[in-house]
Scaffold this active site. Structure first.
Site, PDB file in Angstrom:
ATOM      1  N   CYS A  59       0.846  -1.191   0.000  1.00 35.70           N
ATOM      2  CA  CYS A  59       0.000   0.000   0.000  1.00 35.70           C
ATOM      3  C   CYS A  59       0.883   1.244   0.000  1.00 35.70           C
ATOM      4  O   CYS A  59       1.788   1.372   0.825  1.00 35.70           O
ATOM      5  CB  CYS A  59      -0.887  -0.030   1.240  1.00 35.70           C
ATOM      6  SG  CYS A  59      -1.666   1.533   1.647  1.00 35.70           S
ATOM      7  N   GLU A  60       0.636   2.137  -0.936  1.00 36.27           N
ATOM      8  CA  GLU A  60       1.467   3.341  -1.017  1.00 36.27           C
ATOM      9  C   GLU A  60       1.166   4.336   0.101  1.00 36.27           C
ATOM     10  O   GLU A  60       1.956   5.237   0.349  1.00 36.27           O
ATOM     11  CB  GLU A  60       1.319   4.017  -2.373  1.00 36.27           C
ATOM     12  CG  GLU A  60      -0.007   4.686  -2.622  1.00 36.27           C
ATOM     13  CD  GLU A  60      -0.085   5.346  -3.986  1.00 36.27           C
ATOM     14  OE1 GLU A  60      -0.747   6.382  -4.082  1.00 36.27           O
ATOM     15  OE2 GLU A  60       0.508   4.831  -4.951  1.00 36.27           O
ATOM     16  N   HIS A  61       0.037   4.193   0.773  1.00 33.78           N
ATOM     17  CA  HIS A  61      -0.321   5.138   1.829  1.00 33.78           C
ATOM     18  C   HIS A  61       0.371   4.829   3.153  1.00 33.78           C
ATOM     19  O   HIS A  61       0.701   5.743   3.907  1.00 33.78           O
ATOM     20  CB  HIS A  61      -1.834   5.165   2.045  1.00 33.78           C
ATOM     21  CG  HIS A  61      -2.571   5.603   0.822  1.00 33.78           C
ATOM     22  ND1 HIS A  61      -3.756   5.030   0.424  1.00 33.78           N
ATOM     23  CD2 HIS A  61      -2.278   6.534  -0.106  1.00 33.78           C
ATOM     24  CE1 HIS A  61      -4.157   5.605  -0.696  1.00 33.78           C
ATOM     25  NE2 HIS A  61      -3.288   6.523  -1.030  1.00 33.78           N
ATOM     26  N   HIS A  62       0.549   3.529   3.458  1.00 36.34           N
ATOM     27  CA  HIS A  62       1.143   3.151   4.742  1.00 36.34           C
ATOM     28  C   HIS A  62       2.367   2.247   4.589  1.00 36.34           C
ATOM     29  O   HIS A  62       2.978   1.878   5.575  1.00 36.34           O
ATOM     30  CB  HIS A  62       0.104   2.426   5.605  1.00 36.34           C
ATOM     31  CG  HIS A  62      -1.111   3.237   5.843  1.00 36.34           C
ATOM     32  ND1 HIS A  62      -2.273   3.092   5.096  1.00 36.34           N
ATOM     33  CD2 HIS A  62      -1.356   4.242   6.723  1.00 36.34           C
ATOM     34  CE1 HIS A  62      -3.171   3.958   5.516  1.00 36.34           C
ATOM     35  NE2 HIS A  62      -2.650   4.667   6.502  1.00 36.34           N
TER      36      HIS A  62
ATOM     37  N   GLN B  91      -5.061  -0.574  -4.734  1.00 39.30           N
ATOM     38  CA  GLN B  91      -5.741  -1.656  -5.455  1.00 39.30           C
ATOM     39  C   GLN B  91      -6.503  -1.145  -6.676  1.00 39.30           C
ATOM     40  O   GLN B  91      -6.518  -1.782  -7.728  1.00 39.30           O
ATOM     41  CB  GLN B  91      -6.674  -2.393  -4.493  1.00 39.30           C
ATOM     42  CG  GLN B  91      -7.384  -3.581  -5.116  1.00 39.30           C
ATOM     43  CD  GLN B  91      -8.183  -4.360  -4.090  1.00 39.30           C
ATOM     44  OE1 GLN B  91      -7.856  -4.369  -2.908  1.00 39.30           O
ATOM     45  NE2 GLN B  91      -9.229  -5.007  -4.548  1.00 39.30           N
TER      46      GLN B  91
ATOM     47  N   HIS C 150      -6.009  -5.994   3.205  1.00 39.70           N
ATOM     48  CA  HIS C 150      -5.063  -4.895   3.400  1.00 39.70           C
ATOM     49  C   HIS C 150      -4.631  -4.821   4.858  1.00 39.70           C
ATOM     50  O   HIS C 150      -5.466  -4.610   5.735  1.00 39.70           O
ATOM     51  CB  HIS C 150      -5.714  -3.568   2.985  1.00 39.70           C
ATOM     52  CG  HIS C 150      -6.028  -3.492   1.535  1.00 39.70           C
ATOM     53  ND1 HIS C 150      -5.318  -2.686   0.674  1.00 39.70           N
ATOM     54  CD2 HIS C 150      -6.959  -4.121   0.774  1.00 39.70           C
ATOM     55  CE1 HIS C 150      -5.803  -2.817  -0.558  1.00 39.70           C
ATOM     56  NE2 HIS C 150      -6.801  -3.686  -0.515  1.00 39.70           N
TER      57      HIS C 150
ATOM     58  N   CYS D  15      -3.138  -2.457   6.201  1.00 37.11           N
ATOM     59  CA  CYS D  15      -3.391  -1.113   6.724  1.00 37.11           C
ATOM     60  C   CYS D  15      -4.787  -1.011   7.339  1.00 37.11           C
ATOM     61  O   CYS D  15      -5.033  -0.127   8.159  1.00 37.11           O
ATOM     62  CB  CYS D  15      -3.172  -0.051   5.646  1.00 37.11           C
ATOM     63  SG  CYS D  15      -4.156  -0.274   4.163  1.00 37.11           S
TER      64      CYS D  15
END
Length: 187
Positions: free
Chosen positions: A80-83, A121, A149, A151
């Site tokens: 995941c690019e956010h976390h 995703q 996920h 996250c």
């Protein structure tokens, strides 16, 4: 040579991160951790250095088959690019050839190329669809991805049993009947 320099730079930063987290980065159990993490991250993001269209073209064959080709239950692992936490699951990919087919393993390899990047995703679903559509020019493509996920499971809302499903499609899959056939076949 560049890869070794990148590992060295990444390891330096990971050692600093370990220290900033409050741990002794020079402790015996952590001495090799920065290099191991750097190598792991290079592997987990190797999709940036691979050309998915070229992968499809390596096994590109003229064929008059015009029915649905499905490769389902393609396991993948992504970040995941956010976390920068993992998400993983299964991709289901279908296309209807328009004079050309590709090797079945190439579809799974395309999924891996896009999964091995910092991702969301939704974008991954779109990228797989667009790559196959552009390279093979089929009558249509449909991609469904089901994933879990970390996250969402180990932080934030902490919903351990949640699954996220995304889909995208082109061409003949715009017809509900064709989409329904695909969904029934992947069940």
């Amino acid at each position: 040579m560049q890869e070794e320099q990148n590992i060295e730079l990444l390891a330096k930063h990971y050692k600093e991160i370990i220290s900033l987290l409050g741990e002794n980065a020079d402790r015996e159990g952590l001495l090799s951790t920065p290099v191991r993490v750097a190598k792991a991250m290079q592997f987990l993001t190797k999709g940036y250095h691979e050309d998915p269209e070229e992968i499809l073209r390596k096994a590109f064959f003229k064929e008059d088959y015009r029915q649905m080709v499905i490769v389902k239950d393609i396991d993948f692992y992504s970040m995941c690019e956010h976390h920068m936490l993992p998400f993983w699951g299964k991709a289901h990919v279908a296309y209807i050839p328009n004079g050309y087919i590709t090797g079945l393993s190439k579809i799974a390899r395309v999924v891996d190329v896009f999964a091995r990047r910092l991702q969301v995703q939704e974008r991954m679903t779109l990228q797989i669809k667009e790559c196959i559509q552009k390279t093979l020019n089929p009558l249509g493509v449909m991609v469904v991805i089901e994933a879990q996920h970390m996250c969402m499971q180990m932080r934030g809302v902490e919903k351990q049993n949640s699954t996220t499903t995304t889909s995208d499609f082109t061409g003949v899959f715009n017809q509900a009947k064709t989409r329904e056939e695909f969904i029934n076949l992947i069940r």
